[in-house]
Enzyme design. Structure first.
Site, PDB file in Angstrom:
ATOM      1  N   LYS A 276      30.671  46.943  46.124  1.00  0.00           N
ATOM      2  CA  LYS A 276      30.330  48.178  45.434  1.00  0.00           C
ATOM      3  C   LYS A 276      29.223  48.919  46.179  1.00  0.00           C
ATOM      4  O   LYS A 276      28.409  48.299  46.878  1.00  0.00           O
ATOM      5  CB  LYS A 276      29.802  47.878  44.018  1.00  0.00           C
ATOM      6  CG  LYS A 276      30.784  47.288  43.054  1.00  0.00           C
ATOM      7  CD  LYS A 276      30.091  47.011  41.726  1.00  0.00           C
ATOM      8  CE  LYS A 276      31.047  46.374  40.721  1.00  0.00           C
ATOM      9  NZ  LYS A 276      32.057  47.323  40.250  1.00  0.00           N
ATOM     10  N   ARG A 350      40.200  41.395  35.575  1.00  0.00           N
ATOM     11  CA  ARG A 350      41.552  41.137  35.065  1.00  0.00           C
ATOM     12  C   ARG A 350      42.082  39.778  35.523  1.00  0.00           C
ATOM     13  O   ARG A 350      42.951  39.199  34.875  1.00  0.00           O
ATOM     14  CB  ARG A 350      42.487  42.268  35.485  1.00  0.00           C
ATOM     15  CG  ARG A 350      42.726  42.401  36.966  1.00  0.00           C
ATOM     16  CD  ARG A 350      43.273  43.763  37.351  1.00  0.00           C
ATOM     17  NE  ARG A 350      42.262  44.812  37.210  1.00  0.00           N
ATOM     18  CZ  ARG A 350      42.481  46.098  37.501  1.00  0.00           C
ATOM     19  NH1 ARG A 350      43.677  46.484  37.933  1.00  0.00           N
ATOM     20  NH2 ARG A 350      41.525  46.983  37.345  1.00  0.00           N
TER      21      ARG A 350
END
Length: 506
Positions: A276, A350
């Site tokens: 990130k 996920r």
């Protein structure tokens, strides 16, 4: 280090003016341009004095407004604070919670305050008390010598008068169980990531559940390998702090329904090799808010003694860039035996959730609800204060949205369009974990849906109802405190899960 000061909650059948407290909190509304004191249960002399003072001071009665008055006749408190009652589409109980929270935030350092906001039922009194306690929340545990002495402590005690005597004991216990759960979830989210990692998270939950009727089981890396949880292992393999799966079981006698919860618990998310930007990492200690909500809710459900079986799976990992970090192009084998091609290591949530959903499916519950700070796309769609709710069952999705909005976890339904699923296809594995760029929240949920199976076997097998709560926006408040929501961790979804369990208990 400083210690957190916790506001205690007391419900009472006393009249508001007679309560012994440092502060009496009242409410005002704005109707057709006129500011009006909510004067229920107040002596006429008191109400007239306060109404005249509000007019003279030019009070507007708006949300987040407080007006301080001294020398008010007919009350025992030395200080009277009048808070504006928020308007808008929120329910009356939610408006009461927010007004009480605003007042409580303005009373830091006071030992006690009585809240008389015009509550006319036990339900409304509980809303006022909950808002006051949650509004007074502070997290000062890590204040050092430079801040510990000057930090403004929380309100010591919130008293809510006007509750029928027969309801006081039960209502107080129920309110305390829920607000304590929200505060615990907030504490977990606010804890720095060097102190809260998968192992210490598991230890905290084990300690929290000690002495309750909740059974806790922790799987370490070795056990996760034995149990074929490739999603959790793959995300956690880049960290020197191994992943964990924590299972909480509440199985009261006479329970008629079984509710399974799955929580995303990424204790810090660097993005992995698909790292990130630095600015996006600053708040990534909050990426475990879903697991925090599930853990807190299960203990509260047990404290409330709800006759419903609840099993929660906390999927805990730290997404880092160590020498074994998974790479784009890797293929992992999930709990249910299917293989997944890794595309973006920053879409890690996920993956851990898929293993949790597969484990939940194996138990054949009546419903599965997962909670996750899953996608920035949900923030783009719904903003910072609203959770997106998706699922495979219209009735369950609508129920979660309705309950969320009732208790103050603002919720909105989002679709799972059928055309999204083909974008998860790949020639390398059974499926890949990312798809088309648009509709990112629905793409992530579509991946999760793949791991929600059926209850039963053969032709009689039935699809398990499933709802997915994307709390990426409301789980962490980076902006100014508002209502009863502080800066930092908010405890999003805890109350929704408790109310959902209550509905299954009925």
């Amino acid at each position: 280090m400083a210690e957190n000061r916790r506001t205690t909650l007391t419900l009472t059948d006393q009249d508001p003016a007679a309560v012994q407290a440092d502060v009496l909190v009242l409410a005002a509304t704005k109707d057709d341009g006129q500011v009006n004191l909510v004067a229920d249960a107040l002596p006429e002399e008191t109400a007239g004095h306060v109404q005249s003072a509000l007019t003279a001071l030019g009070a507007e009665g708006g949300a987040e407004e407080t007006t301080r008055l001294t020398g008010v006749p007919g009350v025992s408190a030395e200080l009277v604070v009048v808070v504006g009652m928020p308007s808008g589409p929120a329910s009356r109980t939610e408006r009461l919670r927010r007004a009480a929270g605003v007042a409580a935030r303005a009373l830091g350092g006071k030992e006690s305050a009585a809240f008389a906001l015009g509550q006319s039922s036990t339900e409304e009194a509980v809303a006022v008390g909950s808002g006051a306690v949650l509004g007074a929340y502070t997290f000062a545990e890590h204040h050092g010598v430079g801040k510990a002495e000057s930090a403004k402590p929380a309100l010591g005690r919130a008293v809510v008068p006007g509750v029928p005597a027969d309801d006081v004991e039960t209502a107080t216990a129920q309110a305390r169980a829920v607000v304590d759960a929200v505060r615990y979830a907030r504490d977990l989210v606010n804890t720095p990531p060097n102190l809260l990692y998968p192992e210490s998270f598991a230890e905290s939950v084990t300690e929290r559940a000690a002495g309750s009727s909740v059974e806790v089981e922790v799987w370490d890396t070795e056990r996760l390998q034995e149990e074929r949880c490739g999603g959790i292992l793959g995300v956690g393999q880049g960290s020197g702090r191994g992943p964990r799966l924590v299972t909480l079981r509440y199985e009261p006698e006479g329970a008629g329904k079984h509710l399974a919860l799955v929580g995303k618990g990424i204790t810090f998310d660097s993005g992995g090799l698909c790292i990130k930007p630095g600015a996006s990492m600053v708040t990534m200690k909050m990426d475990m808010a879903g697991a925090a909500a599930c853990a807190a809710a299960v203990v509260a459900i047990a404290e409330l003694g709800l006759p419903v079986r609840v099993t929660a799976y906390l999927c805990l990992a730290e997404n880092m860039l160590g020498e074994l970090a998974q790479r784009p192009g890797d293929v992992v084998t999930m709990r249910d035996g299917r293989t997944v091609e890794i595309i973006n290591t920053d879409a890690e949530g996920r993956l851990v959730m898929a293993d949790g959903l597969a484990l939940a499916t194996e138990q054949g519950p009546d419903a599965i609800v997962d909670v996750a700070t899953l996608t920035g796309a949900c923030i783009i769609a719904l903003g910072d204060r609203t959770m997106g709710v998706m699922g495979n069952d219209d009735a369950l999705r609508e129920q979660v949205v309705e309950l969320g909005n009732e208790v103050g976890d603002t919720a909105w339904p989002l679709p799972l369009p059928e055309e999204i699923r083909p974008s998860l296809d790949t020639v390398v594995a059974d499926l890949k974990h990312t798809g088309e760029r648009s509709a990112g929240a629905s793409v992530a949920a579509t991946f999760l849906q793949e791991f929600v199976g059926k209850r039963g076997e053969g032709e009689e097998a039935e699809q398990i109802p499933w709802a997915h709560l994307d709390i990426a926006g409301p789980a962490f408040n980076e902006k100014t405190p508002w209502g009863y929501v502080p800066k930092g961790g908010t405890g999003a979804a805890v109350r929704t899960l408790v109310e959902l369990a209550r509905s299954y208990a009925r």
